[in-house]
Scaffold this motif. Structure first.
Motif, short mmCIF file in Angstrom:
data_model
loop_
_atom_site.label_atom_id
_atom_site.label_comp_id
_atom_site.label_asym_id
_atom_site.label_seq_id
_atom_site.Cartn_x
_atom_site.Cartn_y
_atom_site.Cartn_z
N GLN A 8 0.96 -1.32 -0.10
CA GLN A 8 -0.14 -0.19 0.09
C GLN A 8 0.83 1.48 0.04
OE1 GLN A 8 -2.35 -0.92 3.44
NE2 GLN A 8 -4.18 -1.63 2.27
N ASN A 42 -3.35 -12.63 -4.36
CA ASN A 42 -4.30 -12.30 -5.24
C ASN A 42 -5.09 -11.06 -4.13
OD1 ASN A 42 -4.14 -13.79 -7.33
ND2 ASN A 42 -5.07 -15.45 -6.39
N SER A 43 -5.08 -11.45 -2.94
CA SER A 43 -5.92 -10.45 -2.01
C SER A 43 -5.00 -9.07 -2.04
CB SER A 43 -5.66 -11.05 -0.62
OG SER A 43 -6.38 -10.03 0.20
N LYS A 46 -3.21 -8.12 -4.49
CA LYS A 46 -3.45 -7.69 -5.75
C LYS A 46 -4.80 -6.73 -5.89
CE LYS A 46 -3.08 -8.51 -10.85
NZ LYS A 46 -3.03 -9.31 -11.81
N ASP A 47 -5.68 -7.34 -5.26
CA ASP A 47 -7.05 -6.77 -5.43
C ASP A 47 -7.14 -5.40 -4.51
OD1 ASP A 47 -8.11 -8.85 -6.96
OD2 ASP A 47 -9.08 -9.77 -5.27
N GLU A 48 -6.12 -5.39 -3.55
CA GLU A 48 -6.05 -4.22 -2.61
C GLU A 48 -5.43 -3.11 -3.36
OE1 GLU A 48 -7.50 -3.60 0.52
OE2 GLU A 48 -8.59 -5.47 1.06
N THR A 49 -4.36 -3.17 -3.84
CA THR A 49 -3.28 -2.33 -4.21
C THR A 49 -3.02 -2.46 -5.67
OG1 THR A 49 -1.48 -3.85 -3.99
CG2 THR A 49 -2.08 -2.97 -1.94
N GLY A 50 -3.54 -3.16 -6.22
CA GLY A 50 -2.90 -3.30 -7.58
C GLY A 50 -1.77 -3.86 -8.01
N SER A 104 1.07 -6.70 -7.96
CA SER A 104 1.28 -8.25 -8.27
C SER A 104 2.78 -8.71 -7.54
CB SER A 104 1.42 -8.53 -9.62
OG SER A 104 0.23 -8.39 -10.34
#
Length: 260
Positions: free
Chosen positions: A29, A49-50, A52-56, A58
């Motif tokens: 973040q 994956n979590s 990536k979903d939160e921050t973009g 990888s």
């Protein structure tokens, strides 16, 4: 406060869940590239994956057992091959192993030291040349606060963790000239999978907040801590905001420890 974590590369061991996961999320973040390390590939993918979903971002995932030196070396090599630099190492891998002295076998002594002490030693050994090459870095060793005041029936884990405190101080003396800072965070009672299982088994009809207060009544802050309260301190120590902090151990325990 500007943490200076943008485009830094951070390796976090034991990061598929708990404090390690929360630390990786927080570092991402703040703009860092994160490398997730744990033994279980399936859970690592879920964690990645979590994030990536939160921050973009990888994250790089590296399934590895840090109790094995060759796997520590592999973690560093994969990180360098992917990102070309290493700025931060958070040595968080570990499990709780607490027994009476007479009940600890030679094999358990060795496996605990291999995981909690030599895992940190070997990851740092292979990471520090690249930190030095890049002008410096930060190593944060995650320790149990009981390492400072070991109670009965707490072996071998408190001994392994106490060795980690000595390692932290000695490394900080040797690596300071290279602008590599080494600190420790001493963890007390923090919400975890193990504690949540205990809550659901012991008191399924009460809320987490009620359970936390009941279990934490002997803690000066009167509750169990949250993982983000640990990751806040770890992230600070990893960051440029802590640029003049090295060789120290910070308790994150709600005031429960009898020592500083």
């Amino acid at each position: 406060m500007e943490l200076g974590l943008q485009n830094k590369v951070a390796i976090i061991t034991g990061s598929s869940k708990g404090i390690g996961y929360q630390t990786a999320l927080q570092l991402a973040q703040e703009g860092a590239q994160v490398v997730l390390v744990a033994r279980g590939e399936k859970q690592l993918k879920v964690a990645a994956n979590s994030i990536k979903d939160e921050t973009g971002q990888s994250p790089l995932i590296v399934p590895a057992d840090v109790s094995k030196e060759k796997e520590c070396k592999m973690i560093i090599e994969k990180t360098m091959a992917t990102f070309g630099q290493i700025d931060i190492l958070v040595n968080n891998a570990g499990t709780s192993s607490a027994h009476q002295f007479e009940l600890v076998s030679s094999e358990l002594w060795q496996s605990d030291l291999d995981l909690k002490l030599f895992g940190a030693v070997n990851c740092a050994k292979y990471a520090t040349p690249y930190m030095r090459q890049n002008g410096g870095g930060s190593i944060v060793n995650i320790i149990a606060v009981l390492a400072k005041t070991p109670p009965a029936s707490s072996l071998p884990t408190t001994v392994s963790r106490a060795a980690g405190l000595a390692l932290t101080k000695a490394m900080s003396k040797d690596l300071g000239k290279d602008n590599i800072r080494v600190n420790a965070v001493c963890i007390g009672l923090i919400r975890s999978d193990q504690i949540e299982k205990r809550w659901k088994a012991e008191a399924p009809d009460v809320t987490w907040e009620e359970y936390s207060v009941n279990v934490g009544e002997q803690i000066p802050l009167s509750r169990i801590g949250d993982t983000i309260e640990a990751s806040n301190v770890i992230t600070f120590l990893a960051s440029e905001a802590a640029s003049y902090v090295t060789g120290t151990a910070i308790n994150v325990d709600g005031g429960s420890s009898a020592v500083l």
